[in-house]
Each structure stands twice: as structure tokens, then as C-alpha cells.
Design a protein around this motif. Structure first.
Motif, PDB file in Angstrom:
ATOM      1  N   GLY A  11      31.145 -16.159  24.295  1.00  0.00           N
ATOM      2  CA  GLY A  11      30.919 -17.433  23.623  1.00  0.00           C
ATOM      3  C   GLY A  11      30.085 -17.318  22.376  1.00  0.00           C
ATOM      4  O   GLY A  11      30.096 -16.296  21.676  1.00  0.00           O
ATOM      5  N   TYR A  54      29.384 -21.214  26.371  1.00  0.00           N
ATOM      6  CA  TYR A  54      30.157 -20.182  27.057  1.00  0.00           C
ATOM      7  C   TYR A  54      31.611 -20.628  27.102  1.00  0.00           C
ATOM      8  O   TYR A  54      31.927 -21.693  27.645  1.00  0.00           O
ATOM      9  N   GLU A  55      32.488 -19.782  26.565  1.00  0.00           N
ATOM     10  CA  GLU A  55      33.858 -20.183  26.316  1.00  0.00           C
ATOM     11  C   GLU A  55      34.819 -19.598  27.347  1.00  0.00           C
ATOM     12  O   GLU A  55      34.482 -18.639  28.063  1.00  0.00           O
ATOM     13  N   PRO A  56      36.042 -20.163  27.446  1.00  0.00           N
ATOM     14  CA  PRO A  56      37.042 -19.579  28.333  1.00  0.00           C
ATOM     15  C   PRO A  56      37.263 -18.102  28.010  1.00  0.00           C
ATOM     16  O   PRO A  56      37.180 -17.678  26.859  1.00  0.00           O
ATOM     17  N   HIS A  61      32.917 -21.198  32.096  1.00  0.00           N
ATOM     18  CA  HIS A  61      32.710 -21.724  30.743  1.00  0.00           C
ATOM     19  C   HIS A  61      31.996 -23.067  30.866  1.00  0.00           C
ATOM     20  O   HIS A  61      32.382 -23.938  31.647  1.00  0.00           O
TER      21      HIS A  61
END
Length: 226
Positions: A11, A54-56, A61
């Protein structure tokens, strides 16, 4: 339910470093305060405050707001998280039970529009504001650099030391922080960061992989387990 450690996460992070009088810091839990001390620079401690998206692509996430103090344990640098909010129940429960990170739930917003980031956090259900920031990304630094530090927290009456490793890009950043002066981040209110950076497109591993117990045959260790 939360994932087992280690957590693989990716992320964006928007980090500011403040120098805060040591006497103004929130107290550490007793067992942790007996083991570590804030690193002091003329009576001031380095406190990092960060918004994280926090990303996929990682195991979870979610969004996060945190504040952490740079400490040392017999000369070894550590990071101790004092205040932290997330918008994921799995992250909250996992952070508390695996590593002693005192995560709380909050309504979090980290909105990006080009190089502008508008972030805010408040108590769930329309409650009091925790804080907000207006962030502007600047110059991109060359290459991708390694990340590495150890988080020290209190867990089960002991000090839990957790490694964090990863790699990221970096950009300079201007940051205007607006913590609620009556809220839990009041010790940052009215202060300007001495340094702000965007840690971009990071990936990191938080925690240790599970290890299998060694097996002995006839009093000898299995060589494959050494």
C-alpha cells in the motif's frame, strides 16, 4: 477472524516525524517501559505519525492512523506504537492478539486526488474527531529502498518484539496535521513535523513465519531440522 502471522501487506504510507518533549509522551505499559526508553534528542523524542492505506494484494486491505515513538532497548532501536486506529475488525483483533498492538476501531478516510491526499479519522458512528491531515506529494526519490525495523509492544505481561521487513518507493511530502486538541493525539496538536515522507507502493512482511519444532531420533536432532 484474522490471518496468521506473518502478514504480507502492500500500500501507501504518509509519514511525519515530530520532536516531542519526553514528558509530553503518552506513558508506555509498565512491562514495556521497564525494558525500553525513548531515544532523546535534547529532551525530545522522535514520534512518527502516519496515515496508511493497505491495498488489495496483501492479506488484508484497510486504512490506518497511528502514532509511534522511537525507543531503544539496551542500545538497540525499536519502534513502539502508542496510538493506532483501523477500520477493520480483523486487523484490530489480529494486531492485539498476535503482537500487542493497541488497535482501536475508527471511521477513517484517506482520499487521493493526484498528488493531494486528504485524510481524517473519527470515533465510529459519527463520534468525535480524532484528527485530520492535508498532504501533498512532492519529488520522487530514485529507486526502491529496503524497509526494516523491530516493533516492541507489551503482550501477555512480556515484551513482544516483531520484525518488519519490506521495500518501497519514496517521495518528499508536505503535511499539515490537525489533531483534535482535546483528543488522544493532543500531544501533537499545534506542532509541525520536522520531516515528512511518502512511502509509496510498499510491500512488507509483518511478523515471523511459523517454525516447526525440531524432531529428535534416538537423542539426535534430525539433520534436516537444523
Amino acid at each position: 477472524m484474522y490471518p496468521p502471522e506473518p502478514w504480507h501487506l502492500r500500500g501507501q504510507m504518509y509519514l511525519s516525524i515530530f520532536l516531542i518533549p519526553v514528558r509530553s509522551l503518552p506513558p508506555l505499559p509498565e512491562v514495556l517501559g521497564a525494558a525500553v526508553r525513548p531515544l532523546s534528542f535534547g529532551g525530545r523524542a522522535a514520534v512518527g505519525a502516519a496515515w496508511v492505506n493497505y491495498e488489495p494484494g496483501g492479506v488484508l486491505h484497510y486504512r490506518e492512523l497511528l502514532s509511534a515513538v522511537l525507543v531503544h532497548e539496551r542500545g538497540r532501536p525499536r519502534v513502539s506504537i502508542t496510538d493506532i486506529w483501523v477500520d477493520s475488525v480483523a486487523s484490530m483483533e489480529g494486531g492485539r492478539r498476535l503482537w500487542g498492538i493497541p488497535k482501536e476501531l475508527a471511521d477513517l478516510r484517506v482520499d487521493t486526488d493526484g498528488d493531494l491526499v486528504d485524510a481524517s479519522a473519527s470515533v465510529p458512528g459519527g463520534g468525535a474527531a480524532i484528527g485530520s491531515s492535508l498532504l501533498r506529494l512532492k519529488r520522487r526519490l530514485p529507486g526502491r529502498l529496503p524497509l526494516g525495523f523491530t516493533v516492541a509492544q507489551a503482550l501477555g505481561g512480556q515484551v513482544k518484539r516483531t520484525p518488519v521487513r519490506g521495500r518501497s518507493g519514496w517521495r518528499t511530502l508536505t503535511a499539515a496535521w490537525r489533531p483534535d486538541p482535546e483528543g488522544p493525539l493532543a500531544y501533537l496538536a499545534g506542532r509541525r513535523p520536522v520531516l515528512s515522507l511518502a512511502i509509496t507502493d510498499f510491500w512488507l512482511t509483518f511478523g515471523r513465519a511459523a517454525t516447526s519444532p525440531r524432531v529428535r531420533f534416538g537423542g539426535q536432532e534430525n539433520a534436516a531440522d537444523r
